[in-house]
Design a protein around this motif. Structure first.
Motif, PDB file in Angstrom:
ATOM      1  N   ARG A 117       8.019  -0.228   6.532  1.00 22.79           N
ATOM      2  CA  ARG A 117       7.132  -0.660   5.148  1.00 22.79           C
ATOM      3  C   ARG A 117       7.785  -1.610   4.427  1.00 22.79           C
ATOM      4  N   ALA A 121       7.289  -5.501   3.859  1.00 21.85           N
ATOM      5  CA  ALA A 121       6.767  -5.984   2.501  1.00 21.85           C
ATOM      6  C   ALA A 121       7.843  -7.062   2.268  1.00 21.85           C
ATOM      7  N   SER A 371       4.878  -2.798  -5.993  1.00 23.95           N
ATOM      8  CA  SER A 371       4.000  -3.410  -5.202  1.00 23.95           C
ATOM      9  C   SER A 371       3.114  -2.538  -4.327  1.00 23.95           C
ATOM     10  N   MET A 372       3.807  -1.508  -4.032  1.00 28.98           N
ATOM     11  CA  MET A 372       2.925  -0.596  -3.071  1.00 28.98           C
ATOM     12  C   MET A 372       1.707   0.043  -3.935  1.00 28.98           C
ATOM     13  N   ARG A 374       0.405  -1.714  -6.237  1.00 28.17           N
ATOM     14  CA  ARG A 374      -0.722  -2.920  -6.566  1.00 28.17           C
ATOM     15  C   ARG A 374      -1.453  -2.899  -5.559  1.00 28.17           C
ATOM     16  N   ARG A 375      -0.958  -2.777  -4.207  1.00 23.50           N
ATOM     17  CA  ARG A 375      -1.523  -3.028  -3.095  1.00 23.50           C
ATOM     18  C   ARG A 375      -2.808  -2.119  -2.826  1.00 23.50           C
ATOM     19  N   GLN A 376      -2.527  -0.871  -3.571  1.00 31.15           N
ATOM     20  CA  GLN A 376      -3.549   0.172  -3.532  1.00 31.15           C
ATOM     21  C   GLN A 376      -4.502   0.038  -4.603  1.00 31.15           C
ATOM     22  N   GLN A 377      -4.437  -0.982  -5.369  1.00 33.58           N
ATOM     23  CA  GLN A 377      -5.181  -1.223  -6.730  1.00 33.58           C
ATOM     24  C   GLN A 377      -5.035  -0.038  -7.773  1.00 33.58           C
TER      25      GLN A 377
END
Ligand code: GTP
Length: 593
Positions: A117, A121, A371-372, A374-377
């Motif tokens: 991962r 990324a 960032s992880m 944020r990707r999951q909001q």
């Protein structure tokens, strides 16, 4: 055009053989490193092209192909994704290429996926080293350095077994969006991930692994490695204060060069600093190292890529993972400083909006977790470096009043300080702590999912329970430190770690422990007689035999009990709540409002 050597890192699950592979590549323990033509850097080893050529033999030209000639490879000495996350650079990674080590007999494991991962990324190309082939049951050992030769002498069943294991990896990688192949079947190294079966123990397959690495960089990364007019920059891996050297930073110089007269810019928590090196250090060759304390040799200038130690009194407190900008032009310092400050601003977060609180050990991990999330909001209210402190928990607690799923602390590879722990117990603020990035984020997401299913129950059960209890006369077991005495619970359920007050509303302390028949219990129901311990009070002073006590919810909890959960309370508990609110409002009119 001058081309620098690529920076290579090794990632993989615990015990997959990362360190053994690095040792074998560097030739550690086999012969002196210098004797093998491999030079040591700080935190890295440099394998010159000639050495790789020699190890690869006839394979070298076959796999590496193209005309561009990289001067060798710089392999980062410490394996693992923790180091990799710090090898960060604007727009991606300071590492140009990675070796993902997979244990052939175990296949993909949690940290293999974690590593993948972070590679994904940061968009870093990689080669899979399918390690420990010598442990495949029935594997016939040989002295062959090449894996293709070693495979040829295996029984058909073993060859089929290996083929199957390779395809298991191909299958897993395809689910994750990569197409891959055993390296001898790869047609286009830019499109397919090469899998190289090997053994870090016997060394078989390492020539192929090196040839694939070099080939891949030569063909597909040469633009990235061209030096020409590239700005000089690097990354801080570690900061130390060493005897005889003083504050110093171990850095990887990614592009360009660094000389004694240059200015370097690095980030501290409270801003960007610029300084000139007092010394640029490289390790001494082994044969020159007479005194083990005398490990370094100073140099005037170094060229990328290199692992170096830079000493300067201004480097104390520099953040691991900080970018390093280098310039010989004093007029450039201001511009670079601004650029770096902007970069730092995007890493640390401090807002007034509702979101989770995140604490990490380094800039690299902070960026990766951010960032992880944020990707999951998942919104973030605060993201910073350092141990979890009381202020973090208090911030999360304030958020929790609006949104219980965001009122949490996520801690990656940092300590939770004792007062933060107390605050978290006291206010039921969850702290998720982990050493694997994705399991931290996954653990949090899973909790949110489950909690949402029975949010009302969960929210209610976290509140300080309402209870009334009596100090039984004649049951003093210990006067103080802690006071231990017998009680009878008359109303509700009494729990450990609960704050309580006397009849007049004065806070006495916390129930530390409850014991029933000499066994510790977490809670005691109405009607039960138990022993309780309380720190910081003395019987006869703050508390007396025969007294009645009430649990003491925080103001916001009392408010929730009155407004949201009133229908869950029995008539006796309701009376207890009314009494608590009444006496508390005498001293705090805003209580439960
Ligand atoms: N038989 C065999 N054993 C190996 C091989 N590679 C590593 N090992 C063994 O596997 C164990 C773990 O190897 P390490 O190199 O320490 O693994 P690592 O991935 O660096 O482990 P961590 O640093 O704990 O994450 C050691 O006992 C090694 O001797 C191999 O190719 N064959």
């Amino acid at each position: 055009m001058k081309v620098r050597q690529p920076i290579v890192t090794v990632l993989g699950h615990v015990d997959s053989g990362k360190t053994s592979l690095l040792d074998k590549i560097r030739g550690t323990g086999v012969q002196g490193r210098e004797a093998g033509g491999i030079t040591q850097h700080i935190g890295a080893s440099f394998l010159p092209r000639e050495i790789i050529k020699k190890r690869c033999g006839p394979l070298y030209g076959k796999i590496s192909g193209s005309d561009v000639q990289v001067p060798g490879v710089l392999v980062i000495d410490t394996p693992g994704h923790e180091v990799f996350t710090n090898l960060r650079a604007r727009g991606g990674s300071a590492a140009d290429i990675a070796i993902l080590v997979v244990d052939v007999n175990r296949g993909f494991q949690p940290q293999t996926s974690e590593s993948l991962r972070v590679l994904q990324a940061r968009k870093v190309p990689f080669v899979v080293a399918l390690n420990k082939v010598d442990q495949i049951p029935g594997w016939r050992k040989s002295d062959a350095p090449f894996i293709t030769g070693a495979i040829e002498i295996q029984d058909a069943s073993i060859r089929a077994d290996l083929e199957q294991k390779i395809y298991d990896v191909v299958g897993t990688l395809s689910v994750l969006g990569y197409s891959s192949e055993a390296f001898y079947n790869v047609k286009d190294f830019a499109k397919e991930v090469a899998i190289v079966p090997m053994s870090a123990r016997s060394g078989v397959g390492i020539p192929e692994l090196l040839a694939v690495l070099v080939g891949l960089t030569q063909q597909y990364l040469s633009a990235r490695l061209e030096q020409g007019s590239k700005e000089s920059r690097g990354i801080v891996l570690e900061v130390n204060d060493e005897v005889g050297i003083g504050p110093s930073a171990n850095m990887i110089l990614i592009d360009g060069e660094l000389g004694m007269n240059d200015t370097i810019l690095v980030a501290k928590r409270d801003g960007v600093v610029s300084t000139k090196p007092k010394a640029i250090l490289l390790p001494k060759p082994l044969d020159e190292m007479r005194d083990p304390r005398d490990k370094f040799r100073p140099v005037e200038r170094v060229e990328a890529a290199a692992g170096i130690k830079v000493a300067s009194p201004d480097l104390g407190g520099v953040l691991p993972g900080s970018a390093v900008y280098i310039t010989s032009d004093a007029a450039e310092v201001g511009r670079l400083k601004k650029e770096m400050e902007a970069e730092m601003k995007s890493v640390f977060i401090e807002t007034e909006t509702d979101g989770v609180t995140l604490k990490c050990d380094t800039i690299g991990s902070l960026e990766a977790v951010t960032s992880m999330l944020r990707r999951q909001q998942v919104p973030i209210a605060k993201a910073d470096i350092g141990p979890v402190n009381r202020r973090d928990v208090m911030g999360a607690r304030a958020v929790k009043e609006n949104d219980r799923h965001l009122g949490v602390v996520l801690a990656f590879n940092v300590r939770v300080l004792p007062d933060a722990e107390t605050e978290s117990d006291d206010y039921h603020v969850r702290i998720f702590s982990d050493k694997i990035i994705y399991s931290l984020v996954d653990g949090y997401s899973k909790w949110v999912e489950e909690d949402a299913l029975h949010e009302e129950d969960a929210a209610f059960s976290e509140l300080t329970p309402l209870s009334r209890f009596v100090f039984l006369g004649g049951f003093v077991f210990r006067n103080s430190d802690p006071a231990v005495f017998g009680i009878r619970v008359d109303v509700g359920t009494l729990r450990q770690k609960t704050a309580f007050m006397n009849e007049r509303g004065k806070k006495v302390g916390h129930i530390h422990q409850l014991q029933e028949d000499k066994k510790t219990v977490k809670s005691a129901k109405a009607g039960s007689e138990v022993a309780c311990s309380v720190q910081g009070v003395t019987i006869g002073r703050q508390i007396n035999e025969g007294e009645t006590f009430y649990t003491l919810p925080h103001s916001y909890e009392a408010k929730m009990l009155l407004r949201r959960f009133a229908q869950r309370l029995g008539p006796e508990e309701r009376k207890v709540l009314d009494h608590i609110v009444e006496v508390q409002r005498r001293s705090d009119p805003a209580y439960a409002y």
